[in-house]
Design a protein around this motif. Sequence first.
Motif, PDB file in Angstrom:
ATOM      1  N   PHE A   1      20.995  52.971  45.221  1.00 38.45           N
ATOM      2  CA  PHE A   1      21.658  52.271  44.126  1.00 38.45           C
ATOM      3  C   PHE A   1      22.613  51.211  44.661  1.00 38.45           C
ATOM      4  O   PHE A   1      22.575  50.048  44.239  1.00 38.45           O
ATOM      5  N   ALA A   2      23.474  51.581  45.590  1.00 40.02           N
ATOM      6  CA  ALA A   2      24.447  50.648  46.165  1.00 40.02           C
ATOM      7  C   ALA A   2      24.899  51.175  47.519  1.00 40.02           C
ATOM      8  O   ALA A   2      25.165  52.370  47.671  1.00 40.02           O
ATOM      9  N   ARG A   3      24.992  50.270  48.486  1.00 39.90           N
ATOM     10  CA  ARG A   3      25.444  50.661  49.833  1.00 39.90           C
ATOM     11  C   ARG A   3      26.436  49.634  50.350  1.00 39.90           C
ATOM     12  O   ARG A   3      26.159  48.434  50.335  1.00 39.90           O
ATOM     13  N   TRP A   4      27.603  50.121  50.769  1.00 40.12           N
ATOM     14  CA  TRP A   4      28.621  49.227  51.304  1.00 40.12           C
ATOM     15  C   TRP A   4      28.327  48.947  52.779  1.00 40.12           C
ATOM     16  O   TRP A   4      28.090  49.867  53.573  1.00 40.12           O
TER      17      TRP A   4
ATOM     18  N   LYS B   1       8.437  58.774  39.409  1.00 40.97           N
ATOM     19  CA  LYS B   1       8.505  57.331  39.584  1.00 40.97           C
ATOM     20  C   LYS B   1       9.683  56.727  38.843  1.00 40.97           C
ATOM     21  O   LYS B   1      10.270  55.724  39.265  1.00 40.97           O
ATOM     22  N   GLN B   2      10.055  57.336  37.719  1.00 41.45           N
ATOM     23  CA  GLN B   2      11.161  56.812  36.911  1.00 41.45           C
ATOM     24  C   GLN B   2      12.503  57.469  37.230  1.00 41.45           C
ATOM     25  O   GLN B   2      13.531  57.039  36.681  1.00 41.45           O
ATOM     26  N   TRP B   3      12.492  58.507  38.061  1.00 38.17           N
ATOM     27  CA  TRP B   3      13.685  59.341  38.212  1.00 38.17           C
ATOM     28  C   TRP B   3      14.879  58.508  38.676  1.00 38.17           C
ATOM     29  O   TRP B   3      14.790  57.741  39.631  1.00 38.17           O
ATOM     30  N   PRO B   4      16.032  58.656  38.009  1.00 36.42           N
ATOM     31  CA  PRO B   4      17.186  57.813  38.332  1.00 36.42           C
ATOM     32  C   PRO B   4      17.954  58.316  39.541  1.00 36.42           C
ATOM     33  O   PRO B   4      17.864  59.503  39.894  1.00 36.42           O
ATOM     34  N   PRO B   5      18.710  57.448  40.179  1.00 36.80           N
ATOM     35  CA  PRO B   5      19.655  57.913  41.202  1.00 36.80           C
ATOM     36  C   PRO B   5      20.714  58.778  40.539  1.00 36.80           C
ATOM     37  O   PRO B   5      20.947  58.669  39.330  1.00 36.80           O
ATOM     38  N   PHE B   6      21.336  59.648  41.319  1.00 35.46           N
ATOM     39  CA  PHE B   6      22.317  60.567  40.739  1.00 35.46           C
ATOM     40  C   PHE B   6      23.652  59.838  40.550  1.00 35.46           C
ATOM     41  O   PHE B   6      24.580  59.963  41.358  1.00 35.46           O
ATOM     42  N   VAL B   7      23.711  59.069  39.473  1.00 33.53           N
ATOM     43  CA  VAL B   7      24.934  58.373  39.083  1.00 33.53           C
ATOM     44  C   VAL B   7      25.238  58.754  37.645  1.00 33.53           C
ATOM     45  O   VAL B   7      24.324  58.986  36.842  1.00 33.53           O
TER      46      VAL B   7
ATOM     47  N   ALA C   1      19.732  47.421  46.838  1.00 31.40           N
ATOM     48  CA  ALA C   1      18.339  47.331  47.288  1.00 31.40           C
ATOM     49  C   ALA C   1      17.356  47.163  46.141  1.00 31.40           C
ATOM     50  O   ALA C   1      16.275  46.585  46.325  1.00 31.40           O
ATOM     51  N   GLN C   2      17.697  47.649  44.947  1.00 32.70           N
ATOM     52  CA  GLN C   2      16.783  47.570  43.811  1.00 32.70           C
ATOM     53  C   GLN C   2      16.994  46.308  42.980  1.00 32.70           C
ATOM     54  O   GLN C   2      16.272  46.079  42.013  1.00 32.70           O
TER      55      GLN C   2
ATOM     56  N   LEU D   1      30.932  57.323  46.007  1.00 34.28           N
ATOM     57  CA  LEU D   1      29.805  57.775  46.823  1.00 34.28           C
ATOM     58  C   LEU D   1      28.466  57.475  46.151  1.00 34.28           C
ATOM     59  O   LEU D   1      27.645  58.380  45.917  1.00 34.28           O
ATOM     60  N   PRO D   2      28.203  56.218  45.812  1.00 27.74           N
ATOM     61  CA  PRO D   2      26.932  55.904  45.142  1.00 27.74           C
ATOM     62  C   PRO D   2      25.750  56.187  46.060  1.00 27.74           C
ATOM     63  O   PRO D   2      25.846  56.003  47.288  1.00 27.74           O
ATOM     64  N   PRO D   3      24.635  56.659  45.505  1.00 24.05           N
ATOM     65  CA  PRO D   3      23.448  56.864  46.344  1.00 24.05           C
ATOM     66  C   PRO D   3      23.029  55.547  46.990  1.00 24.05           C
ATOM     67  O   PRO D   3      23.123  54.487  46.367  1.00 24.05           O
TER      68      PRO D   3
END
Length: 546
Positions: free
Chosen positions: A274-277, A51-57, A299-300, A269-271
């Motif tokens: 996390f961020a989408r262009w 539940k807490q796992w971060p995006p790969f950044v 989105a978050q 290349l953010p997940p």
Amino acid sequence: MSFDTIVALDTDFDSARFGAVCIRHGGQRLHFIALAPRPVDAGQLPEPWRKQWPPFVPGLHRMLSPDGLVTLDLLIGDVDAGLAQLSARIDEIWLAAVPSSLTVLARLMADGAHLYAAQLGDGQRAALQKAGFVFDDSRLRAVFQRRGAGPALAVKPERRAIVIGAGLAGAAACERLAARGWRLTLIERHGQPASEASGNLAGIFMPQLSKDDNVATRLVRAAYLYALRHWQTLGGVGTGYEGEQCGVLQLARDAQHAQVQRQIAATALPPPEFARWLEAPEASTMLGSPAPHGAWWFAQGGWARPSSVCAAMLDACGSLLTRRFSRSAVTLQREQDEWLVRDGDGSLIAQAPTVILAAGNGAIHLAQAASLPLDAVRGQVTHLAQGSLPELPFVLCREAYMTPAHQGIVCVGATYDADGDASLRATSQQENIGKVADILGVPSFDAPLAGRTGFRCVAPDRLPLAGALPNPSVPGRCERLRDVPRWPGLFGLLGYASRGLIWAPLAAELLACQLEGEPLPVEVQLAEALDPGRFLLRERRRSGAA
């Protein structure tokens, strides 16, 4: 080393190994630091960790078990670079990947630390022996024996502190220290918390992106992601306090700005979580009006009411917190290893070995903080009736922001003004409405004057101050931050500018770790970028060069 805590390091995170270590140290406090040079499959981990796992950044991502006994720090990025940026004293290490610099590794080891490896070549083993590791007959297990004097051991603090200021900074400081058993006295000149800059109806939370992924960008990212995880412990956005994780649409300003954003999207290349262009067609569809230059979709992201976040953090302190509201701290005096805080008529409000200044712009009215280069920047937010503008289900921002309607009110703002006028101004309101109307492609309009004026506390580099406060009255040459003279037991959490919602949890966690001697929640470079002594250091470097 943190007190009564086992600190372990895995140089290449493995979920099975992490689980085994948690079982072996069950019932003890465990701080597990794991390097992650490649994406990690968290699917095998228990649900609380997933539940807490971060995006790969890139960066250090701190997670906490539900019972508070296990802290997991996942440091995403290159192994060698990550080790060089750790601030910790390691008791156990799993050497899944052997770093290039064993000197850096040895610096992190506690005397008597245990090393475990699955396999080692003769050359690697010889290099580890040279660095101070003594192997047993298995040739895969070793104990570290420090040669010469090591770093001074941290002194266990007396867990009593005074926090001055009951906004986001002060409330977060109380919550993070109370979680470690500190007894706290919170002093606030108003009758209730969040009465100054933290009193707006809505604050925005979102990350920041840059082409070079600079220090400021990395800090904002760390603060944003830590806040999202930490808020879960308070009940979550919209449940534990007012707000909504509805997403943020940040429009590109113009064609040139959009081109830079495309380059960021292509290289970083953010997940997508996390961020989408979004190119213009998709951004325009989301907005319901033209967005010719595209946009970032976070989105978050979303909005929260700062006063309700403050209330949730203070409530979490329970009986460890004493509130002294409607009291103004005017003087600080150090006597017999304790700070005495007095009001205007000299009456003692509280005393403790540790004081944390979290009063925003008010902090510089205390003599010990008067030299800090903090400016008050006026910001007027406009409150509009629901339906005044096209309604959106997410936060919109470009030169200004607009929140979704909540309890019939849409928040639009905020201005950046250099004056000290606390009243609502029609010109500021028209500026806010004009900017958002332009973004939405609708005519500007008049509305009843309504909103709120606050004053951001801003440092010259627009980064917070988190840590021990400098004492400029002590002369001397300074070459590094450790050379900067400090007031004993006096700390600051200041300068949160427009990002108080996300700065507050991480900065408070950083300060709590410094006070407790725990591994830091951010890389060393980032912690140094927040050090309140950085301005005095620059000043003395310049004067020394002159």
